[in-house]
Enzyme design. Structure first.
Site, PDB file in Angstrom:
ATOM      1  N   GLU A 108     -57.823  -7.200 -11.498  1.00  0.00           N
ATOM      2  CA  GLU A 108     -59.061  -6.748 -12.388  1.00  0.00           C
ATOM      3  C   GLU A 108     -58.089  -5.280 -12.047  1.00  0.00           C
ATOM      4  O   GLU A 108     -57.675  -4.368 -11.566  1.00  0.00           O
ATOM      5  CB  GLU A 108     -60.439  -6.583 -11.382  1.00  0.00           C
TER       6      GLU A 108
ATOM      7  N   ARG B 161     -59.779   3.339 -16.705  1.00  0.00           N
ATOM      8  CA  ARG B 161     -60.496   4.888 -15.980  1.00  0.00           C
ATOM      9  C   ARG B 161     -59.316   5.733 -16.035  1.00  0.00           C
ATOM     10  O   ARG B 161     -59.388   6.434 -16.161  1.00  0.00           O
ATOM     11  CB  ARG B 161     -60.558   4.350 -13.963  1.00  0.00           C
TER      12      ARG B 161
ATOM     13  N   LYS C 115     -71.584  -9.351 -10.671  1.00  0.00           N
ATOM     14  CA  LYS C 115     -71.323  -8.042 -10.419  1.00  0.00           C
ATOM     15  C   LYS C 115     -71.845  -7.593  -9.246  1.00  0.00           C
ATOM     16  O   LYS C 115     -73.116  -7.384 -10.142  1.00  0.00           O
ATOM     17  CB  LYS C 115     -69.888  -7.186 -10.370  1.00  0.00           C
TER      18      LYS C 115
HETATM   19  C1  3PG Z   1     -65.404  -1.036  -8.854  1.00  0.00           C
HETATM   20  O1  3PG Z   1     -65.239  -0.551  -9.412  1.00  0.00           O
HETATM   21  O2  3PG Z   1     -65.593  -2.467  -8.099  1.00  0.00           O
HETATM   22  C2  3PG Z   1     -64.703  -0.539  -7.072  1.00  0.00           C
HETATM   23  O3  3PG Z   1     -65.279   1.077  -7.213  1.00  0.00           O
HETATM   24  C3  3PG Z   1     -64.254  -0.785  -6.350  1.00  0.00           C
HETATM   25  O4  3PG Z   1     -64.872  -0.034  -4.484  1.00  0.00           O
HETATM   26  P1  3PG Z   1     -63.622   0.154  -3.435  1.00  0.00           P
HETATM   27  O5  3PG Z   1     -62.554   1.195  -4.481  1.00  0.00           O
HETATM   28  O6  3PG Z   1     -64.641   0.870  -2.621  1.00  0.00           O
HETATM   29  O7  3PG Z   1     -63.498  -1.209  -3.178  1.00  0.00           O
END
Ligand code: 3PG
Length: 212
Positions: free
Chosen positions: A45, A49, A133
């Site tokens: 993924e 950002r 999700k």
């Molecule tokens: C996402 O966008 O899926 C989350 O921000 C990931 O979260 P994490 O950084 O705690 O793994």
């Protein structure tokens, strides 16, 4: 909508962990993706950002054809369209809006909408989305939340993300209503900054050995 669920199942069928890539420059994207694939993770993924995300998706699609490359953090229909035009194999959204769900249906792109409440899960399900999700999973109650949801909604399956890591991933994966977990723990910013690709490959290999 059956078709979208089937496509999602095809992509996520053989993996348990989806690593999140948030890229601060384009140069590293291919080498990070290669390290992840070498470690056994081939569903990646790319979070929308940073300024490099869409270009990274295009380049990874060409350079690492053995991997599925998805777009994450898709919050607007403009981003959705950009991700589809960049050839993203799938889309994660952190939340649900009517516009995003309609865009997903219209484009027939495998889309996993993010939810954080039962009402949002019901809303997405009404549109035909039953692969969701759960975000931010740990802050919402994590394992306990998912166990509680299973009773009334056994047909919904979740990819929890947000606070998921190597230590708690197996517990999530053991739940009947979890089809994968996602997170950034496999690609820590510090390792990326130091260009420790072998260490990222090791984390990927460790993550790919996780079972339900
Ligand atoms: C996402 O966008 O899926 C989350 O921000 C990931 O979260 P994490 O950084 O705690 O793994």
């Amino acid at each position: 909508m059956e078709i979208i669920s089937n496509k999602i199942d095809d992509i996520f069928n053989n993996i348990n962990v989806v690593p999140l890539l948030s890229l601060d420059n384009l140069d590293d994207s291919i080498v990070i993706a290669r390290a992840l694939v070498n470690g056994g993770l081939n569903v990646l993924e790319v979070a929308l950002r940073t300024n490099y995300s869409l270009q990274a998706i295009k380049e990874l699609k060409a350079a690492v054809p053995e991997a599925y490359i998805g777009a994450g953090t898709v919050t607007t229909t403009a981003q959705f369209d950009n991700a589809v035009n960049a050839n993203a194999d799938f889309i994660f959204t952190p939340g649900v809006t009517e516009e995003l769900l309609k865009a997903a249906i219209q484009s027939n792109t495998p889309t996993i909408p993010g939810i954080s409440t039962i009402s949002e899960a019901m809303y997405a399900d009404d549109f035909g989305f039953n692969r969701l999700k759960l975000f931010p999973a740990e802050a919402l109650g994590g394992i306990d939340f998912l166990k509680a949801v299973y009773g009334p909604f056994p047909g919904l399956k979740f990819c929890p993300t947000g606070g998921v890591n190597f230590d708690n991933a197996s517990q999530y994966l053991s739940l009947k209503n979890v089809f994968c977990v996602a997170g950034s723990w496999v690609t820590p910013k510090e390792l990326v900054k130091l260009k420790k690709w072998k260490e990222i490959e090791r984390l990927a290999s460790e993550a790919s050995s996780l079972h339900s």
